[in-house]
Design an enzyme around this catalytic site. Structure first.
Site, PDB file in Angstrom:
ATOM      1  N   TRP A  26       0.797  -1.225   0.000  1.00 15.29           N
ATOM      2  CA  TRP A  26       0.000   0.000   0.000  1.00 15.29           C
ATOM      3  C   TRP A  26       0.828   1.272   0.000  1.00 15.29           C
ATOM      4  O   TRP A  26       0.300   2.355  -0.251  1.00 15.29           O
ATOM      5  CB  TRP A  26      -0.939   0.028   1.212  1.00 15.29           C
ATOM      6  CG  TRP A  26      -0.279  -0.218   2.540  1.00 15.29           C
ATOM      7  CD1 TRP A  26      -0.273  -1.393   3.236  1.00 15.29           C
ATOM      8  CD2 TRP A  26       0.483   0.703   3.329  1.00 15.29           C
ATOM      9  NE1 TRP A  26       0.435  -1.257   4.409  1.00 15.29           N
ATOM     10  CE2 TRP A  26       0.906   0.020   4.486  1.00 15.29           C
ATOM     11  CE3 TRP A  26       0.832   2.041   3.174  1.00 15.29           C
ATOM     12  CZ2 TRP A  26       1.670   0.628   5.479  1.00 15.29           C
ATOM     13  CZ3 TRP A  26       1.606   2.657   4.151  1.00 15.29           C
ATOM     14  CH2 TRP A  26       2.013   1.953   5.290  1.00 15.29           C
TER      15      TRP A  26
ATOM     16  N   LYS B 159      -2.967  -8.665  -6.991  1.00 17.30           N
ATOM     17  CA  LYS B 159      -3.787  -8.321  -5.829  1.00 17.30           C
ATOM     18  C   LYS B 159      -3.224  -7.053  -5.212  1.00 17.30           C
ATOM     19  O   LYS B 159      -2.188  -7.057  -4.555  1.00 17.30           O
ATOM     20  CB  LYS B 159      -3.799  -9.429  -4.777  1.00 17.30           C
ATOM     21  CG  LYS B 159      -4.885  -9.175  -3.720  1.00 17.30           C
ATOM     22  CD  LYS B 159      -4.612  -9.843  -2.398  1.00 17.30           C
ATOM     23  CE  LYS B 159      -3.732  -9.034  -1.483  1.00 17.30           C
ATOM     24  NZ  LYS B 159      -4.363  -7.782  -0.976  1.00 17.30           N
TER      25      LYS B 159
ATOM     26  N   GLU C   5      -5.399  -4.070   0.215  1.00 16.91           N
ATOM     27  CA  GLU C   5      -6.789  -3.713   0.518  1.00 16.91           C
ATOM     28  C   GLU C   5      -6.923  -2.264   0.975  1.00 16.91           C
ATOM     29  O   GLU C   5      -7.986  -1.657   0.846  1.00 16.91           O
ATOM     30  CB  GLU C   5      -7.362  -4.645   1.580  1.00 16.91           C
ATOM     31  CG  GLU C   5      -6.613  -4.689   2.885  1.00 16.91           C
ATOM     32  CD  GLU C   5      -5.579  -5.808   2.940  1.00 16.91           C
ATOM     33  OE1 GLU C   5      -5.287  -6.284   4.046  1.00 16.91           O
ATOM     34  OE2 GLU C   5      -5.070  -6.204   1.866  1.00 16.91           O
TER      35      GLU C   5
ATOM     36  N   GLU D 241      10.436  -8.686  -1.381  1.00 20.33           N
ATOM     37  CA  GLU D 241      11.100  -7.549  -0.749  1.00 20.33           C
ATOM     38  C   GLU D 241      10.331  -7.290   0.534  1.00 20.33           C
ATOM     39  O   GLU D 241       9.137  -7.025   0.502  1.00 20.33           O
ATOM     40  CB  GLU D 241      11.101  -6.325  -1.661  1.00 20.33           C
ATOM     41  CG  GLU D 241      11.997  -5.194  -1.157  1.00 20.33           C
ATOM     42  CD  GLU D 241      11.281  -4.259  -0.207  1.00 20.33           C
ATOM     43  OE1 GLU D 241      11.533  -4.359   1.033  1.00 20.33           O
ATOM     44  OE2 GLU D 241      10.478  -3.452  -0.673  1.00 20.33           O
TER      45      GLU D 241
ATOM     46  N   CYS E 243       9.944   1.299   2.959  1.00 24.52           N
ATOM     47  CA  CYS E 243      10.696   0.110   3.357  1.00 24.52           C
ATOM     48  C   CYS E 243      12.182   0.391   3.523  1.00 24.52           C
ATOM     49  O   CYS E 243      12.840  -0.207   4.358  1.00 24.52           O
ATOM     50  CB  CYS E 243      10.476  -1.012   2.337  1.00 24.52           C
ATOM     51  SG  CYS E 243      10.919  -0.565   0.645  1.00 24.52           S
TER      52      CYS E 243
ATOM     53  N   GLU F 214      11.149  -2.647  12.632  1.00 24.41           N
ATOM     54  CA  GLU F 214      10.686  -1.688  11.633  1.00 24.41           C
ATOM     55  C   GLU F 214       9.439  -0.991  12.166  1.00 24.41           C
ATOM     56  O   GLU F 214       8.437  -1.634  12.484  1.00 24.41           O
ATOM     57  CB  GLU F 214      10.383  -2.414  10.317  1.00 24.41           C
ATOM     58  CG  GLU F 214      10.138  -1.475   9.154  1.00 24.41           C
ATOM     59  CD  GLU F 214       9.999  -2.214   7.843  1.00 24.41           C
ATOM     60  OE1 GLU F 214      10.423  -1.667   6.808  1.00 24.41           O
ATOM     61  OE2 GLU F 214       9.447  -3.338   7.837  1.00 24.41           O
TER      62      GLU F 214
END
Length: 486
Positions: A156, A180, A183, A256, A290, A388
């Site tokens: 996202w 996909k 969401e 990843e 990321c 993270e």
């Protein structure tokens, strides 16, 4: 500037718009307000089965897609890039309402997505095998053939660039895709389905099924007719996908999965420049990156001054309406993401780090907005230094020597990125050659060129995205040997 009209909310299979087999929908939420934007068709296993069937049909020998010249595949991709450019402003505004990304970043994302398509379009007629002079009376050559049906599970945080990082090599190598989208941010990906049809891709080549990870995502990972899953997201989900691939058809997996990247600042670095680079390394897109520079190591000689200036910069950062051209940061993606960041900030305080500024909910905001936080006196064993966070939380960590900082920088299960800020070329090269990371920047942070490979060491992933290297993930190599006899 206002949010745009949402034009597509259905599932895209075989170049047709469909409602979900179950009839279910799910809401997509505007992170800036916490309010529902619209309802989207909720795909699950039954819809993935239909999409995979369409993709498999498109991959049959003799199909229009398989018979198409490689150069023509490239031309279709160039055409798709032109359509993305044509609709870039609409797509950027749609991304901002769905993702909370500031409008400037959304516009940059659309340009980057189109650039990725053009880059891979150029590779379409350059994916080829070799002739090999083996011993004996033989003629030997290799072919690089499409791997087949690609299941792409898109995150996202940067929906369009990361979609095309997967779809670009998929198409240029002659594969078909079942995508996909996350969401949280399905709207721009669904719109790309309409552009793929307009560009002229044959039915079944590109299929887009919005839905949830445990249903639609799991169906892709477990499907016996999916040949590779390419995934960007968390380590936890990456492990689930690998397990599903092993239980099913031993499909290829490209991953990843984030990082805890060291950003190393030596005492000889330009202070003002280093503070600004380090600030943006963790605060870009509200820290939801990321490869964010989420461990700022600063040499002890300049540590106190660096902390002071970093606090001053964090307090000046403009956080608010993502449609405002002056805004630097928008909200976190959703309530879950907001709660995680706030919980990590609290853990930092409880474990003894000093919260120098920020870390509170933005006053007067209805969405998921957090004030940029700066921690000092951070120790390596603290959660904020190990996990993270995916939020605007800068941890500034003191070090003495280059040998020490290399060892500490590598003391992590991640290995996506790293950077070093110094005027000493010897230090720069030593760091670049010693840190365990797939990407290293010197005197800059976050530049990710289309033409270069992107990926990490250790638990940050498997394989590479971008550059020529990624083509290996989407092809199978076939060796053919002829024997000549009289």
């Amino acid at each position: 500037m206002s949010a745009p009209e949402v034009k597509y909310t259905q599932i895209f299979i075989n170049n047709e718009w469909k409602n979900s087999v179950s009839g279910k929908t799910f809401p997509t939420i505007n992170p800036s307000t916490g309010e529902k934007t619209c309802a989207v068709q909720e795909g699950d296993k039954a819809d993935i089965d239909l999409a995979v069937k369409a993709a498999r049909e498109a991959m049959k020998l003799g199909s229009p897609w398989r018979k198409m010249d490689a150069s023509q595949r490239g031309r279709l991709m160039y055409r798709l890039a032109e359509l993305v450019d044509r609709d870039a402003e609409y797509l950027a505004r749609l991304e901002t309402v769905d993702n909370g990304m500031v409008i400037r970043t959304s516009r940059t994302s659309m340009k980057r997505g189109a650039d990725l398509l053009r880059y891979f379009a150029g590779w379409a007629d350059k994916v080829h095998g070799k002739t090999i002079p083996i011993d004996g009376d033989y003629f030997c050559y290799t072919r690089r053939e499409p791997i087949g049906v690609v299941g792409a599970i898109v995150p996202w945080n940067f929906p369009i660039p990361l979609l095309f990082k997967k779809l670009g090599p998929t198409l240029c190598c002659g594969n078909a895709a079942v995508i996909k989208p996350a969401e949280q941010t399905p709207l721009t990906a669904i719109y790309i389905g309409a552009l793929c049809k307009e560009a002229g891709f044959p039915p079944g080549v590109v299929n887009i099924v919005p839905g949830y990870g445990p249903t639609a995502g799991a169906a892709i990972s477990e499907h016996m007719d999916v040949d590779i899953v390419t995934f960007t997201g968390s380590v936890e989900v990456a492990k689930i996908i690998q397990q599903a691939a092993g239980r099913s058809n031993l499909k290829h997996v490209a991953i990843e999965s984030g990082g805890k990247s060291p950003n190393i600042v030596f005492a000889d670095a330009d202070m003002a420049y280093a503070v600004e680079v380090s600030h943006n390394a963790i605060n870009t897109h509200s820290g939801q990156v990321c490869l964010a520079g989420s461990r700022t190591f600063v040499q002890e000689d300049i540590y106190d001054e660096f902390v002071k200036r970093s606090v001053e910069r964090a307090k000046k950062r403009v956080v608010g309406d993502p449609y405002d051209e002056k805004t630097e940061s928008g909200p976190q993606i959703d309530q879950e993401g907001y709660d995680k960041v706030m919980e990590m900030i609290e853990s930092g305080k409880q474990q003894g780090a000093k919260l120098e500024c920020g870390g509170n909910r933005m006053a007067g905001k209805n969405g998921y907005f957090i004030e940029p936080a700066v921690f000092s006196n951070v120790q390596d064993d603290m959660r904020i230094a190990r996990e993270e966070i995916f939020g605007p939380v800068q941890q500034i960590i003191k070090f003495k020597t280059i040998e020490e900082v290399i060892e500490r920088a590598n003391r992590t299960s991640f290995g996506l990125a790293a950077s070093v800020l110094t005027k000493d070329i010897d230090k720069a090269i030593t760091i670049a050659n010693s840190v365990q990371a797939g990407i290293v920047w010197v005197n800059i942070y976050g530049v990710v060129p289309t033409q270069a490979p992107f990926g990490g060491f250790k638990m940050s992933g498997l394989g590479r995205e971008g550059g020529e290297e990624v083509l290996n993930e989407f092809c199978e190599v076939k060796t053919v040997r002829f024997y000549f006899y009289e």
